[in-house]
Design a protein around this motif. Structure first.
Motif, PDB file in Angstrom:
ATOM      1  N   VAL A 140      -3.101 -15.404  -8.670  1.00 40.60           N
ATOM      2  CA  VAL A 140      -3.428 -15.943  -9.988  1.00 40.60           C
ATOM      3  C   VAL A 140      -4.325 -14.996 -10.768  1.00 40.60           C
ATOM      4  CG1 VAL A 140      -4.478 -17.875 -11.230  1.00 40.60           C
ATOM      5  CG2 VAL A 140      -3.184 -18.295  -9.145  1.00 40.60           C
ATOM      6  N   ALA A 141      -5.251 -14.351 -10.098  1.00 39.11           N
ATOM      7  CA  ALA A 141      -6.221 -13.538 -10.829  1.00 39.11           C
ATOM      8  C   ALA A 141      -6.258 -12.081 -10.376  1.00 39.11           C
ATOM      9  CB  ALA A 141      -7.621 -14.143 -10.683  1.00 39.11           C
ATOM     10  N   HIS A 142      -5.973 -11.813  -9.128  1.00 36.79           N
ATOM     11  CA  HIS A 142      -6.148 -10.477  -8.579  1.00 36.79           C
ATOM     12  C   HIS A 142      -4.935  -9.589  -8.858  1.00 36.79           C
ATOM     13  CE1 HIS A 142      -9.781 -11.816  -6.533  1.00 36.79           C
ATOM     14  NE2 HIS A 142      -9.108 -12.895  -6.166  1.00 36.79           N
ATOM     15  N   SER A 143      -5.051  -8.320  -8.498  1.00 34.60           N
ATOM     16  CA  SER A 143      -3.986  -7.351  -8.731  1.00 34.60           C
ATOM     17  C   SER A 143      -2.880  -7.515  -7.692  1.00 34.60           C
ATOM     18  CB  SER A 143      -4.540  -5.927  -8.656  1.00 34.60           C
ATOM     19  OG  SER A 143      -3.487  -4.987  -8.564  1.00 34.60           O
ATOM     20  N   ILE A 144      -1.667  -7.788  -8.164  1.00 34.57           N
ATOM     21  CA  ILE A 144      -0.555  -7.925  -7.229  1.00 34.57           C
ATOM     22  C   ILE A 144      -0.126  -6.561  -6.695  1.00 34.57           C
ATOM     23  CG2 ILE A 144       1.245  -7.837  -9.007  1.00 34.57           C
ATOM     24  CD1 ILE A 144       2.586 -10.089  -7.156  1.00 34.57           C
ATOM     25  N   SER A 147      -2.389  -5.650  -3.850  1.00 32.16           N
ATOM     26  CA  SER A 147      -2.138  -6.574  -2.746  1.00 32.16           C
ATOM     27  C   SER A 147      -0.880  -6.176  -1.989  1.00 32.16           C
ATOM     28  CB  SER A 147      -1.993  -8.005  -3.286  1.00 32.16           C
ATOM     29  OG  SER A 147      -3.131  -8.382  -4.037  1.00 32.16           O
ATOM     30  N   LEU A 148       0.172  -5.834  -2.723  1.00 28.23           N
ATOM     31  CA  LEU A 148       1.415  -5.413  -2.086  1.00 28.23           C
ATOM     32  C   LEU A 148       1.228  -4.099  -1.336  1.00 28.23           C
ATOM     33  CD1 LEU A 148       4.448  -5.745  -1.603  1.00 28.23           C
ATOM     34  CD2 LEU A 148       4.843  -4.620  -3.807  1.00 28.23           C
ATOM     35  N   LEU A 149       0.527  -3.160  -1.946  1.00 30.17           N
ATOM     36  CA  LEU A 149       0.291  -1.879  -1.283  1.00 30.17           C
ATOM     37  C   LEU A 149      -0.488  -2.057   0.014  1.00 30.17           C
ATOM     38  CD1 LEU A 149      -0.575   0.427  -4.328  1.00 30.17           C
ATOM     39  CD2 LEU A 149       1.444   0.575  -2.854  1.00 30.17           C
ATOM     40  N   HIS A 150      -1.445  -2.962  -0.013  1.00 34.01           N
ATOM     41  CA  HIS A 150      -2.222  -3.222   1.201  1.00 34.01           C
ATOM     42  C   HIS A 150      -1.313  -3.685   2.330  1.00 34.01           C
ATOM     43  CE1 HIS A 150      -5.177  -4.848   3.979  1.00 34.01           C
ATOM     44  NE2 HIS A 150      -4.573  -6.020   3.891  1.00 34.01           N
ATOM     45  N   LEU A 151      -0.378  -4.588   2.046  1.00 33.66           N
ATOM     46  CA  LEU A 151       0.531  -5.070   3.080  1.00 33.66           C
ATOM     47  C   LEU A 151       1.466  -3.969   3.560  1.00 33.66           C
ATOM     48  CD1 LEU A 151       1.483  -8.589   1.641  1.00 33.66           C
ATOM     49  CD2 LEU A 151      -0.189  -8.069   3.431  1.00 33.66           C
ATOM     50  N   LEU A 152       1.949  -3.136   2.636  1.00 33.00           N
ATOM     51  CA  LEU A 152       2.869  -2.071   3.006  1.00 33.00           C
ATOM     52  C   LEU A 152       2.206  -1.029   3.908  1.00 33.00           C
ATOM     53  CD1 LEU A 152       4.850  -1.471  -0.312  1.00 33.00           C
ATOM     54  CD2 LEU A 152       5.574  -2.725   1.735  1.00 33.00           C
ATOM     55  N   LYS A 153       0.917  -0.821   3.726  1.00 32.16           N
ATOM     56  CA  LYS A 153       0.202   0.129   4.577  1.00 32.16           C
ATOM     57  C   LYS A 153       0.211  -0.321   6.034  1.00 32.16           C
ATOM     58  CE  LYS A 153      -2.876   1.611   0.861  1.00 32.16           C
ATOM     59  NZ  LYS A 153      -4.238   1.500   0.288  1.00 32.16           N
ATOM     60  N   GLN A 154       0.348  -1.630   6.262  1.00 30.10           N
ATOM     61  CA  GLN A 154       0.369  -2.136   7.635  1.00 30.10           C
ATOM     62  C   GLN A 154       1.776  -2.156   8.228  1.00 30.10           C
ATOM     63  OE1 GLN A 154      -2.889  -2.589   7.931  1.00 30.10           O
ATOM     64  NE2 GLN A 154      -3.065  -2.589   5.694  1.00 30.10           N
ATOM     65  N   CYS A 155       2.782  -1.829   7.416  1.00 27.08           N
ATOM     66  CA  CYS A 155       4.182  -1.996   7.849  1.00 27.08           C
ATOM     67  C   CYS A 155       4.952  -0.692   7.673  1.00 27.08           C
ATOM     68  CB  CYS A 155       4.847  -3.115   7.063  1.00 27.08           C
ATOM     69  SG  CYS A 155       4.062  -4.729   7.286  1.00 27.08           S
ATOM     70  N   GLY A 156       4.483   0.369   8.269  1.00 30.15           N
ATOM     71  CA  GLY A 156       5.047   1.689   8.044  1.00 30.15           C
ATOM     72  C   GLY A 156       6.393   1.946   8.690  1.00 30.15           C
ATOM     73  N   VAL A 157       6.876   1.045   9.561  1.00 26.44           N
ATOM     74  CA  VAL A 157       8.137   1.309  10.253  1.00 26.44           C
ATOM     75  C   VAL A 157       9.276   0.422   9.746  1.00 26.44           C
ATOM     76  CG1 VAL A 157       6.986   2.139  12.322  1.00 26.44           C
ATOM     77  CG2 VAL A 157       7.575  -0.289  12.134  1.00 26.44           C
ATOM     78  N   LEU A 189      -5.091   1.353  -5.230  1.00 28.36           N
ATOM     79  CA  LEU A 189      -3.866   1.543  -5.998  1.00 28.36           C
ATOM     80  C   LEU A 189      -3.167   2.866  -5.685  1.00 28.36           C
ATOM     81  CD1 LEU A 189      -5.153   0.168  -9.409  1.00 28.36           C
ATOM     82  CD2 LEU A 189      -3.523  -0.935  -7.873  1.00 28.36           C
ATOM     83  N   LYS A 190      -3.704   3.629  -4.739  1.00 25.41           N
ATOM     84  CA  LYS A 190      -3.076   4.887  -4.367  1.00 25.41           C
ATOM     85  C   LYS A 190      -1.794   4.628  -3.583  1.00 25.41           C
ATOM     86  CE  LYS A 190      -7.154   7.901  -4.167  1.00 25.41           C
ATOM     87  NZ  LYS A 190      -7.983   8.750  -3.270  1.00 25.41           N
ATOM     88  N   THR A 191      -0.787   5.443  -3.835  1.00 25.10           N
ATOM     89  CA  THR A 191       0.469   5.327  -3.098  1.00 25.10           C
ATOM     90  C   THR A 191       0.678   6.473  -2.114  1.00 25.10           C
ATOM     91  OG1 THR A 191       1.662   6.485  -4.861  1.00 25.10           O
ATOM     92  CG2 THR A 191       1.579   4.066  -4.976  1.00 25.10           C
ATOM     93  N   GLU A 212       5.180  -6.700 -15.751  1.00 22.53           N
ATOM     94  CA  GLU A 212       4.624  -6.735 -14.396  1.00 22.53           C
ATOM     95  C   GLU A 212       5.717  -6.536 -13.349  1.00 22.53           C
ATOM     96  OE1 GLU A 212       3.001 -10.492 -12.716  1.00 22.53           O
ATOM     97  OE2 GLU A 212       1.145  -9.340 -12.479  1.00 22.53           O
ATOM     98  N   ASP A 213       6.877  -7.143 -13.578  1.00 17.82           N
ATOM     99  CA  ASP A 213       7.996  -6.972 -12.640  1.00 17.82           C
ATOM    100  C   ASP A 213       8.472  -5.519 -12.624  1.00 17.82           C
ATOM    101  OD1 ASP A 213       7.774  -9.663 -12.246  1.00 17.82           O
ATOM    102  OD2 ASP A 213       9.764 -10.187 -12.987  1.00 17.82           O
TER     103      ASP A 213
END
Length: 279
Positions: A140-144, A147-157, A189-191, A212-213
């Protein structure tokens, strides 16, 4: 599907599939099913839940999970074919119960409170190792994006990523800049520190063509330029403009097969009870 109220005890040598929806408050849930392969739980307000299922391969868990009260026992392993978590509390500790799941589905709420984002980061710092990842984030308020990048960093395979875009009418009023929330820090926000070497396919669902999409599509191409395939399925009653088409094509890689505009026939991989108004 069983609607349960009060204490529940299920002991069966032949039961293979079990769906429970907790509609009341009970003290104890006891399941002993040596042949159980598929378990679905909607709401778990039990003071104690014990599930003994050594053959379990698929788990769908909606809402609260407390490892001090909810336990998988009886030889239940730490690896699944599929794990789907719909989590409304801030403590998705079920993710730490299993080491790996071939398919991992995450639908998580990040509340608009100043302390909610650090809690989200802490409790998703270790995800089960997976090959296919489905993500839906109600933010609702935070950066999506962060948030998505954070999850992707944990799922490298992962080899495939599906993103279910969750749209809601609530105004997005954010104090993140003022409060120096981690979600707006440039480091988040770094990729270039997102490693997705095995990722081949990305699929979006319920795409509307909003800025945003489109930014999220661009973000994925920044994380992995040479995707084999990207599929963008649009939301019902939405027509994607030529301008949006051209924007997406402008930052897609020439070797990527790009499909835009198909209907979102995808079945939402979350609990759709009336009280859980995701979309």
């Amino acid at each position: 599907m069983l609607d349960v109220d009060g204490d529940v005890s299920i002991h069966s040598a032949t039961l293979e599939r079990l769906a429970l929806r907790v509609v009341g408050v009970g003290n104890r849930l006891d399941v002993a099913a040596p042949s159980l392969e598929w378990l679905q739980v909607h709401g778990c307000d039990y003071e104690e839940a014990r599930i003994a299922a050594p053959m379990l391969t698929e788990v769908e868990w909606d809402d609260n999970y407390d490892p001090a009260r909810h336990r998988f026992t009886g030889g239940t392993g730490r690896r699944l074919d599929r794990l789907a978590v719909t989590q409304w509390s801030q403590m998705p500790q079920l993710l730490e119960r299993f080491d790996a799941a071939d398919q991992l589905s995450l639908h998580l709420v990040i509340p608009p409170f100043p302390n909610a984002y650090p809690i989200f980061l802490e409790n998703t710092r270790k995800l089960p190792k997976c090959k296919a990842l489905t993500v839906g984030l109600k933010v609702v308020a935070h950066s999506i994006k962060s948030s998505l990048l954070h999850l992707l960093k944990q799922c490298g395979v992962i080899t495939k990523l599906e993103i279910e875009l969750i749209h809601h009418n609530a105004p997005k009023v954010s104090l993140c800049e003022f409060l120096h929330c981690p979600c707006v820090q440039q480091e988040m926000l770094k990729t270039d520190n997102v490693t997705l070497d095995l990722l081949e396919e990305v699929e979006f669902h319920f795409f509307t063509g909003s800025d945003e999409d489109v930014d999220l599509v661009k973000l994925l191409f920044m994380c992995k330029k040479a995707l084999k395939k990207m599929v963008i399925n649009v939301a019902d009653d939405v027509a994607i403009s030529d301008v949006v088409h051209e924007k997406i094509k402008s930052f897609s890689h020439p070797s990527t097969t790009l499909e835009i505009g198909g209907p979102s026939s995808h079945k939402r991989d979350v609990c759709r009870c009336k009280e859980h108004d995701w979309y």
